[in-house]
Design a protein around this motif. Structure first.
Motif, PDB file in Angstrom:
ATOM      1  N   ASP A  83       0.813  -1.218   0.000  1.00 63.75           N
ATOM      2  CA  ASP A  83       0.000   0.000   0.000  1.00 63.75           C
ATOM      3  C   ASP A  83       0.847   1.268   0.000  1.00 63.75           C
ATOM      4  OD1 ASP A  83       0.901  -0.967   2.473  1.00 63.75           O
ATOM      5  OD2 ASP A  83      -0.392   0.450   3.529  1.00 63.75           O
ATOM      6  N   SER A  89       3.772   2.774  -5.655  1.00 68.00           N
ATOM      7  CA  SER A  89       3.060   2.549  -6.916  1.00 68.00           C
ATOM      8  C   SER A  89       3.855   1.654  -7.862  1.00 68.00           C
ATOM      9  CB  SER A  89       2.747   3.878  -7.606  1.00 68.00           C
ATOM     10  OG  SER A  89       3.916   4.665  -7.736  1.00 68.00           O
ATOM     11  N   LYS A 112      -3.189  -7.666  -3.478  1.00 68.45           N
ATOM     12  CA  LYS A 112      -2.491  -6.413  -3.113  1.00 68.45           C
ATOM     13  C   LYS A 112      -1.243  -6.208  -3.961  1.00 68.45           C
ATOM     14  CE  LYS A 112      -4.055  -6.084   1.686  1.00 68.45           C
ATOM     15  NZ  LYS A 112      -3.635  -6.227   3.104  1.00 68.45           N
ATOM     16  N   SER A 115      -1.539  -4.390  -7.171  1.00 67.36           N
ATOM     17  CA  SER A 115      -1.756  -2.935  -7.169  1.00 67.36           C
ATOM     18  C   SER A 115      -0.468  -2.156  -7.435  1.00 67.36           C
ATOM     19  CB  SER A 115      -2.354  -2.492  -5.835  1.00 67.36           C
ATOM     20  OG  SER A 115      -1.368  -2.568  -4.807  1.00 67.36           O
TER      21      SER A 115
END
Lengths: 287, 287, 287, 287
Positions: free
Chosen positions: C168, C171, C222, C225
């Protein structure tokens, strides 16, 4: 407008705009094969300055993939403008490029492949008939130092295995997305005379990975007399086989190059590969 | 063979081998133009994930050259696998690409060009009809920061001049082998209604070089709101015009990029140009 | 000589010749770490236009390798002219680049590494102290979409594992010749307090390969992402680990890029890697 | 951890990690020059396998720029890892590279330059002393087909003018950001014996642009016996001179390559240039 626009007239420019300084030509030819019992077609790239009575050039054999034919590199791969450009810039030597036929669509019914299988002795044709004919007729090649081989997928595997089995014949091998082995576990022909089954079986029996694993020291030493280049896209379904082959070569101390670029198993990748392959072959000729 | 050959079955692999992870599609569409008094065709690249009800994408206008049509970038330029690959790798954003028709073969009799000329108001069509229609129908663009333009030869000139005359409309301009001016000294129509003469005259009257030379400070400041990229082959007959344009931009302190690669005025060059152009446009969007 | 030589005077030119249009600066800074109980130095690249009171920039964390320090990317990797050039050309966004200290020569006696080990909680320092301090002081980053991480060798492993454990936070992840695992079979400390043994053991215990092999579906989701890029030379002794990691990612359907270029485990390779890495990070920011 | 981590031990790896398969060495040497009345230093790259009693190699003369010395290509240009890598991959032939001294800092007081000026006959030294000495001592070169020259800025101009004046001596010329002419209008020495003024005046008097403009047909024919490559950054203050030189060559029908990449007049540009220059020189040797 000021005086700076001394450009050619558009009408004239349009007619000239696709002509590089060095523009070769591609001719279609064919030869009678005793090994195959038929005529075999091929496209041949002849560099600017080629003349049947004139000087000789090095030769490259450029092999197509499964379900394609001798026209694939010209029509789908669009090889000509790339070769013209590389010769013009001096990145590639002027070369004769021989693109023989080894397949066709509908592979269950049409023969594909570069190895001898029962009923189709393609490897015999290649070494006993094609090479002597092409190099004599087109005044090219003639020795290991003036001969290279490259190809894509089934033709990348063909190039690799030909160099393993005939290391005295080529100065370099450039394998693009090469089909180097095949898992035949549990496989069966889809019907009697299934030619796709036959080519897959022959790829398995000519495994480039097995060859390097099992090679003795004398064989390895011969393999070291060639320059090897392995080029495969990161999203190609054959990536793992190509990496494994590179690792086996490295472990056996046979110097080789590995490149993984962005891409899949398609002509976009191979069109770009020849930009690397031709200078590489040129560099490794010993004229 | 050892256990390392866990590759896909050939038959399955063949059917999949041309599918990248992100495969867009190209559709052919057309719109009625009041400015031109006829229907105008265009090809539109829609990225993977496009859905008319879904999210919006930035938009690129990709312009063809003299004697070509809306199909040229797809059929001759083979743009689709490059765009698919760049989006898959993340080098380009997912974008909608609009390729409108602005020409055709036999240019003496067929209209070609991106500017208004007596009897054909193409620039009006482009800004008043094409852009609103395309961006509404394909949920794309909508503002300067989400719109780029690029093209080759006549379309490189069109892109450049459009950005000079409408700097509030585009975030970047990528000109490939651009036709930026034309020497009309002593030129005459070959016959009454010579449309090749007309397009050449319009290129002369819309000289991108004259524009930058004559621009006032306010205009120059607007030009600085775009990213400019000039890309031309060293053997291209338009090289000198492109270099001169770059030098004028530099002298007027409008930042621009210049690249001269090996090549001539052909699709081999432009096919490669889009590899640079799409990431460049992507980078200069402000989403 | 004709009139064409309107070049700058040499004396003036010499003083200017190393100044690109966009020239950032690199400052050395340090912060007090409670986790490590000492001051930690870092180099920080500040782009042209940086101003502590001004606008914010995205941030990249750029990690060095074993036996190096916070100066390595600047002094050995010569990163500044590459970054300046990429920002000038628009290939990279203007970014703040943080290069923290995580090592030093003589690794048996000097701490190296990016993970918590008994006596040195570097990962705590990185996430709880470095990131908040750097992004506040240098007005940069602030969220996943505006933060990227990249590094070489030990720093490539650090980048990868940080992104696995903190998906999280970043990027994109760009791993150069990454040290992703270590075989500790039969290994022992060379002496009490052998810090090289400690870092090797921590790399083993933070195996990036084990992580992906053992990840559950929620974790894999996750990982999807982030944008992942793996870049390793064909003659690098870490090639096999990097290829294996890519294969595991692919098998788990976490999209990643793999590139194998010519080269070994050296600065020549990594100096070139940042040419690819900065545009890749830029493209994957969501501003 | 699974069984896949058969990597080398870190300690061993660290000591090996900067060793490519083909690692040459750079030695510093010097020779007594009668023409210059002093010893002149040079660095010499000797390829892997070099042995004074052994086989011979082709030779490249690699020239530095104004205010630099014979160490510049090694220390600032970091040429060694690039050359090692290109030879390892087969992109470059194994070559001997001679980097002679022709300058120094504080150019008003220190001699710089490649041409004869009153009090310093550098060109005599180069052709009458350096070449015979280097090629005899290092068993290299020996003929036009086995000798190339390249350089940056002042050394790019030196390479170009040497090839214009001695076209029978070199097979190729690679000019990087070359200083090809100088505008002396209104220029005066800053003091008596101003050596910067002297070198600038000599560059003007040896204008490569004037040479090509004024060359007769016999001279042009000799120039066509070399391969010419001009490489200059788009933001280099010498861009216009380089483009103009290329245009003159083209107009006189002397084939040449032009490349304009992103960049300025700095080592980042030239470090990359040698990646192109060495394969280009290799390709144009006739062994």
């Amino acid at each position: 407008m000021k005086t700076y626009a001394k450009i050619l007239l558009v009408a004239a420019a349009l007619s000239l705009m696709s002509l590089p300084a060095s523009a070769g030509k591609v001719v279609t030819d064919s030869l009678r094969s005793s090994a195959l019992g038929k005529y075999v077609k091929c496209n041949v790239y002849l560099p600017d300055g080629f003349n049947a009575q004139g000087k000789t050039f090095p030769v490259i054999y450029l092999l197509h993939g499964l379900t394609d034919t001798y026209t694939a590199w010209m029509e789908k791969g669009n090889m000509k403008p790339v070769v013209d450009e590389l010769i013009t810039s001096g990145e590639s030597l002027p070369v004769v490029i021989v693109m023989p036929d080894a397949g066709g669509p509908n592979p269950v019914d049409t023969w594909n492949g570069y190895f001898n299988v029962p009923g189709r002795n393609y490897e015999d044709f290649f070494f006993q008939e094609l090479i002597p004919w092409a190099e004599s007729k087109y005044k090219a090649g003639g020795s290991k130092g003036r001969r290279a081989i490259m190809g894509l997928s089934m033709g990348g595997g063909g190039s690799t295995v030909y160099c393993q089995r005939h290391p005295d014949m080529f100065s370099s091998c450039f394998a693009m997305s090469a089909w180097l082995d095949e898992d035949m576990t549990g496989q069966k022909p889809s019907k009697e005379g299934d030619r796709l089954y036959a080519v897959r079986k022959s790829v398995h029996e000519h495994s480039a990975l097995d060859f390097i694993e099992n090679a003795d020291q004398a064989t390895l030493e011969k393999l070291r007399s060639l320059a090897w280049f392995i080029d495969c896209g990161d999203d190609d379904f054959l990536l793992d086989l190509n990496v494994k082959f590179y690792q086996l070569m490295r472990d056996k101390k046979v110097p080789a190059q590995l490149r993984v670029r962005n891409g899949i198993h398609n002509w976009e990748y191979w069109h770009y590969s020849i930009r690397t392959a031709l200078p590489y072959a040129s560099r490794n000729f010993t004229l």
